[in-house]
Write a protein that holds these residues in place. Structure first.
Motif, PDB file in Angstrom:
ATOM      1  N   LEU A 202     -74.302  77.024 -82.685  1.00 54.60           N
ATOM      2  CA  LEU A 202     -74.483  77.183 -84.149  1.00 54.60           C
ATOM      3  C   LEU A 202     -74.458  78.883 -84.302  1.00 54.60           C
ATOM      4  O   LEU A 202     -75.409  79.534 -83.727  1.00 54.60           O
ATOM      5  CB  LEU A 202     -75.985  76.800 -84.488  1.00 54.60           C
ATOM      6  N   PHE A 203     -73.240  79.172 -85.013  1.00 59.45           N
ATOM      7  CA  PHE A 203     -73.070  80.675 -85.088  1.00 59.45           C
ATOM      8  C   PHE A 203     -73.952  81.084 -86.218  1.00 59.45           C
ATOM      9  O   PHE A 203     -73.752  80.572 -87.286  1.00 59.45           O
ATOM     10  CB  PHE A 203     -71.717  80.903 -85.379  1.00 59.45           C
ATOM     11  N   ILE A 204     -74.914  82.002 -85.921  1.00 64.44           N
ATOM     12  CA  ILE A 204     -75.870  82.590 -87.180  1.00 64.44           C
ATOM     13  C   ILE A 204     -75.336  83.964 -87.152  1.00 64.44           C
ATOM     14  O   ILE A 204     -75.287  84.919 -86.544  1.00 64.44           O
ATOM     15  CB  ILE A 204     -77.199  82.439 -86.661  1.00 64.44           C
ATOM     16  N   GLY A 205     -74.677  84.311 -88.468  1.00 62.04           N
ATOM     17  CA  GLY A 205     -74.706  85.852 -88.794  1.00 62.04           C
ATOM     18  C   GLY A 205     -75.492  86.109 -90.115  1.00 62.04           C
ATOM     19  O   GLY A 205     -76.371  85.569 -90.367  1.00 62.04           O
ATOM     20  N   VAL A 212     -67.603  85.705 -90.090  1.00 68.99           N
ATOM     21  CA  VAL A 212     -67.565  85.979 -88.680  1.00 68.99           C
ATOM     22  C   VAL A 212     -67.792  84.692 -87.985  1.00 68.99           C
ATOM     23  O   VAL A 212     -67.240  83.871 -87.198  1.00 68.99           O
ATOM     24  CB  VAL A 212     -67.717  87.168 -87.828  1.00 68.99           C
ATOM     25  N   ALA A 213     -69.124  84.352 -88.348  1.00 66.27           N
ATOM     26  CA  ALA A 213     -69.787  83.221 -87.795  1.00 66.27           C
ATOM     27  C   ALA A 213     -69.126  81.898 -88.277  1.00 66.27           C
ATOM     28  O   ALA A 213     -68.852  80.997 -87.548  1.00 66.27           O
ATOM     29  CB  ALA A 213     -71.003  83.111 -88.078  1.00 66.27           C
ATOM     30  N   TYR A 214     -68.562  81.869 -89.386  1.00 71.24           N
ATOM     31  CA  TYR A 214     -67.876  80.720 -90.197  1.00 71.24           C
ATOM     32  C   TYR A 214     -66.526  80.616 -89.381  1.00 71.24           C
ATOM     33  O   TYR A 214     -65.997  79.322 -89.013  1.00 71.24           O
ATOM     34  CB  TYR A 214     -67.653  80.784 -91.733  1.00 71.24           C
ATOM     35  N   ARG A 215     -65.759  81.767 -89.169  1.00 66.21           N
ATOM     36  CA  ARG A 215     -64.400  81.409 -88.499  1.00 66.21           C
ATOM     37  C   ARG A 215     -64.524  81.036 -87.042  1.00 66.21           C
ATOM     38  O   ARG A 215     -63.888  80.246 -86.636  1.00 66.21           O
ATOM     39  CB  ARG A 215     -64.004  82.888 -88.425  1.00 66.21           C
ATOM     40  N   ALA A 216     -65.649  81.388 -86.426  1.00 65.02           N
ATOM     41  CA  ALA A 216     -65.973  80.938 -85.036  1.00 65.02           C
ATOM     42  C   ALA A 216     -66.183  79.425 -85.016  1.00 65.02           C
ATOM     43  O   ALA A 216     -65.734  78.723 -83.961  1.00 65.02           O
ATOM     44  CB  ALA A 216     -67.161  81.693 -84.545  1.00 65.02           C
ATOM     45  N   LYS A 217     -66.940  78.972 -85.842  1.00 61.42           N
ATOM     46  CA  LYS A 217     -67.258  77.601 -85.904  1.00 61.42           C
ATOM     47  C   LYS A 217     -66.053  76.689 -86.380  1.00 61.42           C
ATOM     48  O   LYS A 217     -65.712  75.813 -85.588  1.00 61.42           O
ATOM     49  CB  LYS A 217     -68.063  77.256 -87.218  1.00 61.42           C
ATOM     50  N   SER A 231     -74.387  79.393 -89.825  1.00 63.23           N
ATOM     51  CA  SER A 231     -75.259  79.665 -91.027  1.00 63.23           C
ATOM     52  C   SER A 231     -75.549  80.971 -90.983  1.00 63.23           C
ATOM     53  O   SER A 231     -74.953  81.749 -90.510  1.00 63.23           O
ATOM     54  CB  SER A 231     -76.641  78.781 -90.762  1.00 63.23           C
ATOM     55  N   GLU A 232     -76.473  81.165 -92.070  1.00 63.01           N
ATOM     56  CA  GLU A 232     -76.612  82.744 -92.578  1.00 63.01           C
ATOM     57  C   GLU A 232     -78.116  83.067 -92.509  1.00 63.01           C
ATOM     58  O   GLU A 232     -78.980  82.153 -93.091  1.00 63.01           O
ATOM     59  CB  GLU A 232     -75.881  82.849 -93.987  1.00 63.01           C
ATOM     60  N   ILE A 233     -78.025  84.266 -91.972  1.00 61.19           N
ATOM     61  CA  ILE A 233     -79.688  84.840 -92.120  1.00 61.19           C
ATOM     62  C   ILE A 233     -79.562  85.793 -93.358  1.00 61.19           C
ATOM     63  O   ILE A 233     -78.367  86.573 -93.592  1.00 61.19           O
ATOM     64  CB  ILE A 233     -79.825  85.692 -90.878  1.00 61.19           C
ATOM     65  N   PRO A 234     -80.418  85.994 -94.580  1.00 60.17           N
ATOM     66  CA  PRO A 234     -81.786  85.398 -94.502  1.00 60.17           C
ATOM     67  C   PRO A 234     -82.061  83.779 -94.896  1.00 60.17           C
ATOM     68  O   PRO A 234     -82.801  83.107 -94.594  1.00 60.17           O
ATOM     69  CB  PRO A 234     -82.440  86.149 -95.339  1.00 60.17           C
ATOM     70  N   GLU A 235     -80.832  83.144 -95.596  1.00 59.57           N
ATOM     71  CA  GLU A 235     -80.948  82.016 -96.384  1.00 59.57           C
ATOM     72  C   GLU A 235     -81.569  81.024 -95.157  1.00 59.57           C
ATOM     73  O   GLU A 235     -82.378  80.178 -95.700  1.00 59.57           O
ATOM     74  CB  GLU A 235     -79.457  81.620 -96.801  1.00 59.57           C
ATOM     75  N   LEU A 256     -76.362  84.053 -81.838  1.00 57.50           N
ATOM     76  CA  LEU A 256     -76.936  85.159 -82.901  1.00 57.50           C
ATOM     77  C   LEU A 256     -75.730  86.320 -82.947  1.00 57.50           C
ATOM     78  O   LEU A 256     -75.637  86.811 -81.927  1.00 57.50           O
ATOM     79  CB  LEU A 256     -78.177  85.679 -82.673  1.00 57.50           C
ATOM     80  N   LEU A 257     -75.181  86.349 -83.855  1.00 51.60           N
ATOM     81  CA  LEU A 257     -74.136  87.425 -84.189  1.00 51.60           C
ATOM     82  C   LEU A 257     -74.698  88.528 -84.568  1.00 51.60           C
ATOM     83  O   LEU A 257     -75.163  88.564 -85.958  1.00 51.60           O
ATOM     84  CB  LEU A 257     -72.815  87.113 -85.085  1.00 51.60           C
ATOM     85  N   ARG A 258     -75.101  89.615 -83.633  1.00 51.86           N
ATOM     86  CA  ARG A 258     -76.003  90.945 -84.041  1.00 51.86           C
ATOM     87  C   ARG A 258     -75.014  92.110 -84.500  1.00 51.86           C
ATOM     88  O   ARG A 258     -73.860  92.264 -83.880  1.00 51.86           O
ATOM     89  CB  ARG A 258     -76.889  91.169 -82.950  1.00 51.86           C
TER      90      ARG A 258
END
Ligand code: F6R
Length: 336
Positions: A202-205, A212-217, A231-235, A256-258
């Protein structure tokens, strides 16, 4: 440019750095874009599906906080009613035959928008009503053409918005240099693929790392034929966080994509969820890339995760190039 075997996903992904900046949009089109930008513009709408849509999402994320006009992306055959003749649209379809993109393009022309096209051929190339068409090289899988499409979309959008031109060739050099370092570091893509193998990533950006998280998925889905989500932070702090419960016995791996450009509040959110997820038995992996700018960070992480998706395909023994189910769906819909 060194020969790229377009039927070989590995060759295409490895060519990522070289492909960045390989498309030089004609000066005539760039002049036209500057003219469009000078006219009163309601906004910019970037249309496309799947591998052809993602470049628009990247550009939107890059310019959202500096653009004086709204930038929206549409991944559907309908465009919002507020997109009118004062808007510019960029319709992107690598094959030029994607139903949704063709429908949205036709609608933008009907509404009198300043319509531009990026494609390698197909139906879209023969459609009337475009003010300018950028023809990109054919033969790639659309998702592997991301660096080409991104390069074209970025040049157009920079011109429309009157932004400074990015030197994409230079970005390509940064990527090539970093790729060599990855191979011999704990960050080796093969090792990351091994970490993912038995799990559902679960790529979280956050902010510019959301696309970038969505592309990785999507790359894991399409290249490795494996389940992956983003998924997205903060949502996601307001919903998904509750699903990290030790009683949900699913092998989810939070990735976690930091970012080096994270606001303090976002960093704190990442730290707290890491703690909560670990307490529930889901140990997050953290990924970050040393970079001087948001665009470098996005491109480096994308290139790295594209390679990870390939390594995962190898570990899973699947053909990363084939997208039989996407093709079948398109074909069956074409007969209806
Ligand atoms: C295939 C891929 C797909 C396509 C999508 C739209 O490599 O990535 O997601 O991009 O089906 O097709 P095009 O890009 O031809 O408009």
């Amino acid at each position: 440019m060194e020969q790229i075997a377009t039927t070989n996903m590995s060759s295409m992904v490895k060519a990522f750095p070289k492909l960045l900046g390989s498309v030089k949009v004609d000066q005539d089109i760039l002049n036209l874009c500057m003219k469009i930008g000078d006219e009163v513009l309601g906004g910019l709408c970037i249309i496309g599906m799947g591998g052809s849509a993602i470049a628009g999402q990247y550009v939107q994320a890059l310019f959202n906080d500096v653009s004086t006009i709204p930038i929206i992306t549409v991944r559907d055959s309908i465009i919002p009613s507020f997109v009118d003749k004062n808007w510019a649209t960029i319709s992107v379809s690598y094959s030029g035959n994607t139903e949704e993109t063709l429908g949205a393009f036709d609608e933008s022309v009907k509404r009198g928008c300043h319509s531009l096209i990026i494609t390698s051929g197909g139906e879209l190339l023969s459609r009337h009503g475009s003010l300018g068409t950028i023809t990109i090289p054919s033969g790639y899988q659309p998702r592997a053409a991301f660096p080409i499409i991104f390069s074209a979309v970025l040049q157009i959008v920079e011109c429309i918005l009157g932004m400074e031109k990015t030197d994409l060739k230079k970005k390509g050099h940064i990527l090539s240099k970093r790729e060599q370092e990855w191979e011999s570091s704990p960050l080796a893509p093969k090792e990351m693929a091994k970490d993912i193998l038995e799990s559902i990533p679960l790529f979280i950006g956050s902010r510019h790392l959301n696309p970038v998280a969505y592309r990785a998925k999507c790359q894991i889905n399409e290249n490795a034929k494996a389940m992956a989500f983003s998924s997205e932070i903060p949502e996601s702090n307001h919903n998904e966080i509750e699903s990290f419960d030790r009683n949900n016995d699913l092998p989810f791996l939070p990735m976690l994509l930091r970012s080096n450009f994270e606001e303090k509040r976002i960093s704190q959110r990442f730290e707290i969820i890491s703690e909560i997820y670990a307490e529930e038995g889901y140990t997050p992996l953290r990924l970050s890339m040393k970079s001087d700018s948001k665009i470098d960070e996005m491109l480096l992480m994308t290139f790295y995760l594209d390679i990870v998706s390939l390594e995962l395909a190898i570990l899973r023994g699947v053909d990363p190039n084939a997208v039989d189910k996407i093709s079948r769906l398109k074909e069956e819909l074409g007969h209806l």
